[in-house]
Structure formats: structure tokens, C-alpha cells
Design a protein around this motif. Structure first.
Motif, PDB file in Angstrom:
ATOM      1  N   ALA A 128      -3.097  -8.166  -4.341  1.00  0.00           N
ATOM      2  CA  ALA A 128      -2.409  -7.351  -3.097  1.00  0.00           C
ATOM      3  C   ALA A 128      -1.125  -8.226  -2.953  1.00  0.00           C
ATOM      4  O   ALA A 128      -0.009  -7.228  -2.706  1.00  0.00           O
ATOM      5  CB  ALA A 128      -3.337  -7.895  -1.757  1.00  0.00           C
ATOM      6  N   ASP A 129      -1.040  -9.397  -3.041  1.00  0.00           N
ATOM      7  CA  ASP A 129       0.543 -10.001  -2.827  1.00  0.00           C
ATOM      8  C   ASP A 129       1.382  -9.508  -3.891  1.00  0.00           C
ATOM      9  O   ASP A 129       2.628  -9.108  -3.572  1.00  0.00           O
ATOM     10  CB  ASP A 129       0.167 -11.675  -3.035  1.00  0.00           C
ATOM     11  CG  ASP A 129      -0.494 -12.044  -1.774  1.00  0.00           C
ATOM     12  OD1 ASP A 129      -0.569 -11.411  -0.862  1.00  0.00           O
ATOM     13  OD2 ASP A 129      -0.628 -13.200  -2.175  1.00  0.00           O
ATOM     14  N   VAL A 130       1.097  -9.456  -5.265  1.00  0.00           N
ATOM     15  CA  VAL A 130       2.136  -9.021  -6.456  1.00  0.00           C
ATOM     16  C   VAL A 130       2.246  -7.541  -6.164  1.00  0.00           C
ATOM     17  O   VAL A 130       3.469  -7.026  -6.263  1.00  0.00           O
ATOM     18  CB  VAL A 130       1.476  -9.398  -7.589  1.00  0.00           C
ATOM     19  CG1 VAL A 130       2.481  -8.965  -8.591  1.00  0.00           C
ATOM     20  CG2 VAL A 130       1.472 -10.993  -7.969  1.00  0.00           C
ATOM     21  N   VAL A 131       1.405  -6.702  -6.135  1.00  0.00           N
ATOM     22  CA  VAL A 131       1.595  -5.454  -6.109  1.00  0.00           C
ATOM     23  C   VAL A 131       2.382  -5.051  -4.909  1.00  0.00           C
ATOM     24  O   VAL A 131       3.288  -3.981  -5.025  1.00  0.00           O
ATOM     25  CB  VAL A 131       0.197  -4.535  -5.915  1.00  0.00           C
ATOM     26  CG1 VAL A 131       0.279  -3.025  -5.177  1.00  0.00           C
ATOM     27  CG2 VAL A 131      -0.331  -4.739  -7.166  1.00  0.00           C
ATOM     28  N   ALA A 132       2.453  -5.530  -3.887  1.00  0.00           N
ATOM     29  CA  ALA A 132       3.249  -5.215  -2.560  1.00  0.00           C
ATOM     30  C   ALA A 132       4.752  -5.365  -2.766  1.00  0.00           C
ATOM     31  O   ALA A 132       5.586  -4.734  -2.460  1.00  0.00           O
ATOM     32  CB  ALA A 132       2.743  -5.966  -1.651  1.00  0.00           C
TER      33      ALA A 132
ATOM     34  N   LEU B 195      -5.599  -0.710 -15.363  1.00  0.00           N
ATOM     35  CA  LEU B 195      -5.331   0.340 -14.260  1.00  0.00           C
ATOM     36  C   LEU B 195      -3.896  -0.334 -13.546  1.00  0.00           C
ATOM     37  O   LEU B 195      -3.297   0.599 -12.763  1.00  0.00           O
ATOM     38  CB  LEU B 195      -6.251   0.366 -13.098  1.00  0.00           C
ATOM     39  CG  LEU B 195      -7.735   1.244 -13.412  1.00  0.00           C
ATOM     40  CD1 LEU B 195      -8.563   1.058 -12.396  1.00  0.00           C
ATOM     41  CD2 LEU B 195      -7.393   2.588 -13.970  1.00  0.00           C
ATOM     42  N   LEU B 196      -3.603  -1.480 -13.796  1.00  0.00           N
ATOM     43  CA  LEU B 196      -2.379  -1.944 -13.041  1.00  0.00           C
ATOM     44  C   LEU B 196      -1.220  -1.415 -13.656  1.00  0.00           C
ATOM     45  O   LEU B 196      -0.889  -1.017 -14.788  1.00  0.00           O
ATOM     46  CB  LEU B 196      -2.506  -3.679 -13.272  1.00  0.00           C
ATOM     47  CG  LEU B 196      -3.605  -4.447 -12.826  1.00  0.00           C
ATOM     48  CD1 LEU B 196      -3.416  -5.843 -13.175  1.00  0.00           C
ATOM     49  CD2 LEU B 196      -3.631  -4.275 -11.314  1.00  0.00           C
TER      50      LEU B 196
ATOM     51  N   GLY C  87       2.873   6.021 -10.868  1.00  0.00           N
ATOM     52  CA  GLY C  87       2.400   5.702  -9.325  1.00  0.00           C
ATOM     53  C   GLY C  87       2.193   4.440  -8.805  1.00  0.00           C
ATOM     54  O   GLY C  87       2.489   3.437  -9.449  1.00  0.00           O
ATOM     55  N   LYS C  88       2.165   4.681  -7.637  1.00  0.00           N
ATOM     56  CA  LYS C  88       2.107   3.520  -6.602  1.00  0.00           C
ATOM     57  C   LYS C  88       0.623   2.911  -6.937  1.00  0.00           C
ATOM     58  O   LYS C  88      -0.349   3.564  -7.426  1.00  0.00           O
ATOM     59  CB  LYS C  88       2.359   3.664  -5.252  1.00  0.00           C
ATOM     60  CG  LYS C  88       3.936   3.819  -5.051  1.00  0.00           C
ATOM     61  CD  LYS C  88       4.367   3.988  -3.729  1.00  0.00           C
ATOM     62  CE  LYS C  88       5.520   4.159  -3.399  1.00  0.00           C
ATOM     63  NZ  LYS C  88       6.644   3.157  -3.895  1.00  0.00           N
ATOM     64  N   SER C  89       0.446   1.668  -6.137  1.00  0.00           N
ATOM     65  CA  SER C  89      -0.789   0.985  -6.141  1.00  0.00           C
ATOM     66  C   SER C  89      -1.441   0.735  -4.934  1.00  0.00           C
ATOM     67  O   SER C  89      -0.747   0.286  -4.137  1.00  0.00           O
ATOM     68  CB  SER C  89      -0.832  -0.326  -7.125  1.00  0.00           C
ATOM     69  OG  SER C  89      -0.434   0.053  -8.390  1.00  0.00           O
TER      70      SER C  89
ATOM     71  N   ILE D 285     -11.829  -1.718  -4.067  1.00  0.00           N
ATOM     72  CA  ILE D 285     -11.323  -0.665  -4.805  1.00  0.00           C
ATOM     73  C   ILE D 285      -9.893  -0.941  -5.014  1.00  0.00           C
ATOM     74  O   ILE D 285      -9.189  -1.336  -4.263  1.00  0.00           O
ATOM     75  CB  ILE D 285     -11.494   0.458  -3.913  1.00  0.00           C
ATOM     76  CG1 ILE D 285     -12.856   1.336  -3.971  1.00  0.00           C
ATOM     77  CG2 ILE D 285     -10.259   1.694  -4.159  1.00  0.00           C
ATOM     78  CD1 ILE D 285     -13.167   2.324  -2.882  1.00  0.00           C
ATOM     79  N   PHE D 286      -9.616  -0.307  -6.327  1.00  0.00           N
ATOM     80  CA  PHE D 286      -8.214  -0.388  -6.679  1.00  0.00           C
ATOM     81  C   PHE D 286      -7.722   0.969  -6.884  1.00  0.00           C
ATOM     82  O   PHE D 286      -8.425   1.705  -7.932  1.00  0.00           O
ATOM     83  CB  PHE D 286      -7.764  -1.389  -8.010  1.00  0.00           C
ATOM     84  CG  PHE D 286      -6.585  -1.327  -8.180  1.00  0.00           C
ATOM     85  CD1 PHE D 286      -5.584  -2.238  -7.614  1.00  0.00           C
ATOM     86  CD2 PHE D 286      -5.921  -0.437  -9.246  1.00  0.00           C
ATOM     87  CE1 PHE D 286      -4.230  -2.294  -7.953  1.00  0.00           C
ATOM     88  CE2 PHE D 286      -4.598  -0.762  -9.587  1.00  0.00           C
ATOM     89  CZ  PHE D 286      -3.669  -1.685  -8.851  1.00  0.00           C
TER      90      PHE D 286
END
Length: 648
Positions: free
Chosen positions: A421-425, A466-467, A553-555, A566-567
Motif C-alpha cells: 500500500a505504501d510503495v504502490v501509492a 501482478l505487481l 495499469g495502476k494498482s 485483494i490486489f
């Protein structure tokens, strides 16, 4: 018509309907034209409309079948040529014709110019984003001595690595990262020669063969290039330590020297008993002296090393221990400004050299590193200074009872969720900052050993695939290898290729330990199975190469529900979901869990009935690959220690 009269040619021997046939200067009926038999008699009406124009008097003919009317050419209609001639030079009509002619062409030109303006002024379609090769690739990092032995000496080598490339390509690996490679002290970062291959791993020719084979398979070569440390046996250190000799004067500044040592963790005497000649080294490792990048002579030498490997065909460089590119005076802390200056100079040299070399002019050269305990802003600063990306080291430390995953939880679900959550943001807000992920490397315990078991490791491997961005996978993670039960480096066991002697790693009686369960856990067996960890790996690794949602795509990271979450990956334009939307459900707990679809960005309720199973972990029984799933309820059920990927 009398019954005795013969039928004329026509469809199915029937008398054809009357229609005209051009014949010279007059018009005849079809029947007259083909029979040539005419007989005068009274006119018989045939149902044709009365003439609109004045015509010559009709002449009636009677054929043997029916009476028809043949008319001569109609009289001339409109003005004759002579009558038109009087208007040619008429003072009224001639100017009018010219005015109309000019107006026509002016109107045509205006319409043409308007069409051009419409084309140029209309909003253009957004250009399709083309990612550089390293931004989305699946990278395979191998500990070279443990991957494949080709000559029976019990040590993995370059020829052995080359022999396994096709198997790796088939499961979706696109770039290859070998560690170690250069001549060093016991396969370490204590480099003896920055241009020489370690003799225990092969020859320079073997490396050329490896690089060429990779490129032939449209794969990329990444190498460790230590630019901060050397061996005490390196020529540079030997000459720098004797810089008082005239022949070695240019090497005096290649390392950090002091007459007194500020501390004994980063400084050591050149030789025992010497009290006035200390050199800086890596913390606690006197055999790893630190290079001084403030020296112009050292910089030029290192630039030449980069040039050498660029010309050899290397596509990317991992810069180890980047925090030693610049240090404070006592050597205890990194100097961020100096580090960023060095990285800018390295990037400038690589780009300049690349642009001057036709063979690599169009190639994107990857520069990356990892920095332990760094914050996202620190990673971003390094990228702005010249690196392409920085590995997100946090996932490599995922283990219960650590600073990353505090004790008290039954699984690593919560800490993995928080990290993502932190890194993807950060990456969603900085799209030019390419993320790079890894759960394992040669210096960390293997994932299956850290998180508790292979099913949970497989779930996390599925999640990693999926990342967004680039993904590094440590060799053996794709089949669920665990740490060895013996040895100082249990994460560097021999690769388990098949169930033959030594798991297919070597034909020799090797001293390198082999996992005891290699008969059941090996690459060949899993590749032959319809459902297995390596087949799940292959499906997603291949899909990442062609699906724009997974590429661009975004995550979205959903909040944990028990030990599951869920991711999702999605693409949005003007508040509309475009392309495909992927949902990965991961459950690391021991209980089945229900997850809601309602909070996933871009996933509307009318899409819920149209789910398709993309892949799953090998222990899933409630879902089948390519199965259509109706999730109209908005609930996705996932079993214990399972993972599934759905496409909408």
C-alpha cells in the motif's frame, strides 16, 4: 397468340417480355431483333407508358408471335449548337461564367483549408506509451556457482547457465542476472579485476557465448558491477599503497588514506604494526577497501570499465553498495550529495558513450541498486540522480518477528499489505519512477522458509507477478525451493532441475548440498504438470509481456480481511475502465475467506457476472483456469493458503 405458333427463345422457352434493344440508329423490340421477321398490321398496345417527348409517328409491325411497336430516334431536345454559339461572347453571360468558375475554385480551396485546420486543431489521440525493456520484465537472478555445472567440477559456471536459458525463456523470464561474475575473493564484492571473469566460473569466451545466446532469445544481460569496493589484491590497491614510488603516483588518490584511524570499524592499517597508514573499508570487512570517487583518475578508470562492458553487450548494471560512493570524513555515514553527483556522472558517461556507439545507440541501459533502510524519498532522489530504479528491499525482509513484520500475527499478510500500500501509492503518484520488486536474493533466507511453507510462498509469488514495474525472482523461487538445513549460506543450494543425480545440477560428487526433497520438488516435474507453481509462474510471466493493463495499469491494494486481501490492476481514462481489469485474491491464513468486489476501482457491478479465471496456485480446487465465473453477488471466496487471479 395461336397455340400453333412456335415459342421464341427466352427463359425456360417462354415468350420474353418486351424490352428495347439498341440497333444502329433505332430501337427495336427484343423479339424483332432476334427473329428479323416483321409483318405490318394494326398497332397492338403493350402496356408501355405514353411518350413524354414528341416523337416521330410510330410504325407498326406484326411478328409471328405478337405485334410490337418500333419507334425511330426521338427528336432533338434543347438548344442546338448554332443556338448556343451566340452566348459564347455575350457581355452578360461570359463574365457570369468566369465569376461562377472563380467562386467554385475559391470555395473548393476554402473547404480544403478548413479540412486541414480541423485535422491539426482537433484533439489528438494520446500517444501509446512504449515501455523500456527493464520497466516490465521478469528478471531471474541466479547465484552462479549454484545454477548449473557444465564440466563436472561441482561448481556452477557460465556454460551451465547458458545451457538452461531456453528453459527459463519458456517460463517467461526476459532478463538474466548472474551473481557473482567478476574475478574476486571467494565470490564476493572484493573484486580483483573489473574486466576479468572469475576463472572458477569460466572464460571470457564463455561469457560472450552467454550474452550472445541471451540476445538471440530476445533476453537481456544484467551484471553485478561493484564500483565501490575492491580486493586488497586489486592492482589499483597494490599501486595506491605504494604511491610513494614514481610509477604509482597517479594511484595515490584511488582509495582513502589517513595517518590516524578515526575508528576501527571502517579503518584498518595497511599492515600489522603500522601506525601511520590506514585505509577506509566496508564496515567490519578490512578485505573490502573503499574506492575514492572524488579522485578524477579513479573516475576515469571506472568510466572505462563501464565502456568495456557496454561494448561486450551488457544491458544493465547493478551497482552494489551505492551508499559507499560518497562517505563522511570518518567513513561512518553516506554523503548523499556526493553519491548523487557520482551517479549523475556515471549516467552521463553511459549515455554519452551509448550515443557515440552505433551498436548500442538505441539501447536503454539499466542502472539500479538497493539501499537497506531507505525511505521512498531517498529512492526517488537516487532515481533523479541517474538510476533507473531502486529495488524495494522491504519484501526481501518479510518474516514474522522482525522490524518489518512484528510478532503477534499468525501470517505476514498485514505487513505485506502495508508495504504494498505504501510503495504502490508512491509509484502511482510518480509514474516515471519504475518500481522493482523482489522477495528473495543471495543474501536473504528463501521465501518458503521465511513465511512458513511452500503454499504461502506460492501465493506471494503469484502476488509479485501482478505487481507493476520490474520483478526480480531469485532462482528456485518459481518452484518453491527452501533453505538448506546445513551450511553458512542455506539460500544458495544447488538448483533442483530434475530428479536425476544431484537434481540435475552436476554429474560430479559435489560438496554443494542438495535439498533432500528434490525428487518431488524440481523444475522438470512441475513443468510437466498441468497445475503447479512453475505453471502458475509461466502463465503470469508470459501475460505480463503482452497485456497493457499489467504493463501500464495502476494498482489497487485492498484492506486485509482476516489473513486475505485483494490486489487489482486496472486502466482508467475519463473515469472509464479501459481494456481488461485483473483481480488477485490472496489468502495466507488457514481459513477460507470472503472478499468484497465493491471497493475495487473501475470494477462496476455489471462486470461482476463476467469474470474469467486466469490462473491459480496449485492447491486451489474451486476454480479452474479459463473458467467463467458469475460473481453477481459481489463476493469472491478464497480458500486457505490459496491465491487466484480473475480477469474482468
Amino acid at each position: 397468340m395461336a397455340q400453333s405458333e412456335p415459342l421464341m427463345p427466352g427463359p425456360e422457352g417462354k415468350i420474353p417480355k418486351l424490352y428495347d434493344v439498341e440497333k444502329g440508329h433505332k430501337t427495336e423490340s427484343y423479339i424483332v431483333a432476334i427473329s428479323g421477321r416483321k409483318e405490318k398490321g394494326p398497332v397492338v398496345p403493350v402496356g408501355r407508358p405514353a411518350p413524354l417527348l414528341e416523337e416521330a409517328p410510330p410504325v407498326a409491325y406484326k411478328t409471328v408471335t405478337e405485334t410490337v411497336v418500333v419507334r425511330t430516334t426521338p427528336a432533338t431536345v434543347g438548344l442546338t449548337r448554332d443556338q448556343l454559339e451566340q452566348y459564347r461572347d455575350d457581355p452578360f453571360w461570359k463574365p457570369l461564367r468566369w465569376i461562377l468558375f472563380i467562386l467554385f475554385w475559391l470555395a473548393w480551396i476554402v473547404m480544403f483549408l478548413v479540412a486541414i485546420l480541423i485535422v491539426f486543431l482537433s484533439p489528438s489521440c494520446a500517444p501509446k506509451t512504449v515501455q523500456k525493456w527493464y520497466q516490465t520484465k521478469v528478471c531471474y537472478q541466479a547465484w552462479t556457482p549454484s545454477l548449473q555445472d557444465s564440466n563436472g567440477d561441482g561448481v556452477g559456471d557460465l556454460k551451465g547457465a547458458t545451457s538452461r536459458l531456453e528453459q527459463l525463456r519458456k517460463i517467461g523470464v526476459q532478463s538474466f542476472w548472474l551473481t557473482p561474475l567478476l574475478d574476486s575473493d571467494q565470490f564476493s564484492y572484493a573484486i580483483r579485476d573489473h574486466r576479468a571473469v572469475d576463472g572458477k566460473l569460466g572464460t571470457s569466451e564463455d561469457l560472450t557465448e552467454l550474452i550472445d545466446t541471451l540476445h538471440d532469445k530476445d533476453m537481456y544481460m544484467i551484471m553485478d558491477l561493484p564500483v565501490t569496493t575492491t580486493s586488497l589484491e586489486h592492482e589499483w590497491f597494490q599501486r595506491s599503497s605504494r604511491a610513494s614510488e614514481p610509477a604509482n603516483q597517479n594511484y595515490s588518490s584511488f582509495y582513502f588514506w589517513r595517518a590516524t584511524a578515526p575508528n576501527d570499524q571502517f579503518w584498518s592499517p595497511l599492515s600489522a604494526g603500522v601506525k601511520d597508514n590506514f585505509y577506509m573499508h566496508y564496515e567490519g570487512k578490512p578485505q573490502w577497501p573503499i574506492l575514492n570517487w572524488k579522485s578524477p583518475e579513479l573516475r576515469q578508470q571506472m568510466f572505462d570499465v563501464f565502456t568495456y562492458w557496454l561494448e561486450r553487450g551488457v544491458d544493465g548494471f547493478f551497482i552494489s553498495y551505492v551508499d559507499y560512493l560518497g562517505r563522511t570524513n570518518d567513513g561512518t555515514k553516506p554523503d548523499s550529495d556526493s553519491i548523487q553527483d557520482v551517479l549523475r556522472d556515471i549516467r552521463h558517461h553511459i549515455d554519452t558513450r551509448k550515443n557515440e556507439t552505433d551498436s548500442i545507440k538505441d539501447k536503454a541501459i539499466l542502472l539500479f541498486t538497493t539501499v537497506q533502510e531507505s525511505k521512498e524519498k531517498d529512492k526517488l532522489a537516487l532515481v533523479n540522480a541517474g538510476l533507473n530504479t531502486v529495488i524495494n528491499y522491504e519484501l526481501g525482509k518479510v518474516k514474522l518477528g522482525t522490524s518489518v513484520c512484528p510478532a503477534g500475527e499468525s501470517t505476514v499478510t498485514k505487513c505485506v499489505n502495508e508495504i504494498l500500500a505504501d510503495v504502490v501509492a508512491v509509484h502511482n503518484l510518480n509514474e516515471d519512477f519504475t518500481p522493482m520488486w523482489e522477495f528473495g536474493n543471495p543474501y536473504a533466507s528463501r521465501l518458503a522458509s521465511r513465511v512458513g511453507n511452500r503454499p504461502q510462498a506460492e501465493v506471494l509469488t503469484m502476488l509479485q507477478l501482478l505487481l507493476p514495474g520490474s520483478n526480480n525472482f531469485y532462482y528456485g523461487e518459481e518452484i518453491g525451493m527452501r533453505d538448506l538445513t546445513t551450511g553458512e549460506t542455506p539460500q544458495r543450494g544447488a538448483m533442483l532441475w530434475d530428479d536425476s543425480v544431484n537434481a540435475g545440477f552436476s554429474t560430479a560428487n559435489v560438496s554443494l548440498p542438495i535439498s533432500e526433497d528434490f525428487k518431488n520438488i524440481n523444475f522438470a516435474k512441475q513443468y510437466s504438470q498441468e497445475t503447479s507453481p512453475v505453471k502458475m509462474f509461466k502463465k503470469l510471466a508470459k501475460l505480463r509481456q503482452r497485456d497493457e493493463t499489467l504493463i501500464l495499469g495502476k494498482s489497487f491494494v485492498g484492506k486485509p480481511v482476516g489473513q486475505a486481501f485483494i490486489f487489482s490492476r486496472y486502466r482508467r481514462e475519463n473515469e472509464t475502465t479501459i481494456g481488461k481489469l485483473y483481480v488477485g485474491a490472496v489468502n495466507l491464513g488457514l481459513e477460507a475467506t470472503s472478499l468484497s468486489l465493491s471497493d475495487i476501482p473501475g470494477l462496476k457491478a455489471d462486470m461482476w457476472p463476467k469474470a474469467e479465471v486466469v490462473t491459480k496456485t496449485s492447491n486451489v480446487v474451486d476454480y479452474e483456469v479459463r473458467q467463467k465465473k458469475d460473481l453477481s453477488s459481489g463476493i469472491l471466496n478464497i480458500g486457505p493458503e490459496q491465491g487466484v487471479v480473475l480477469r474482468f
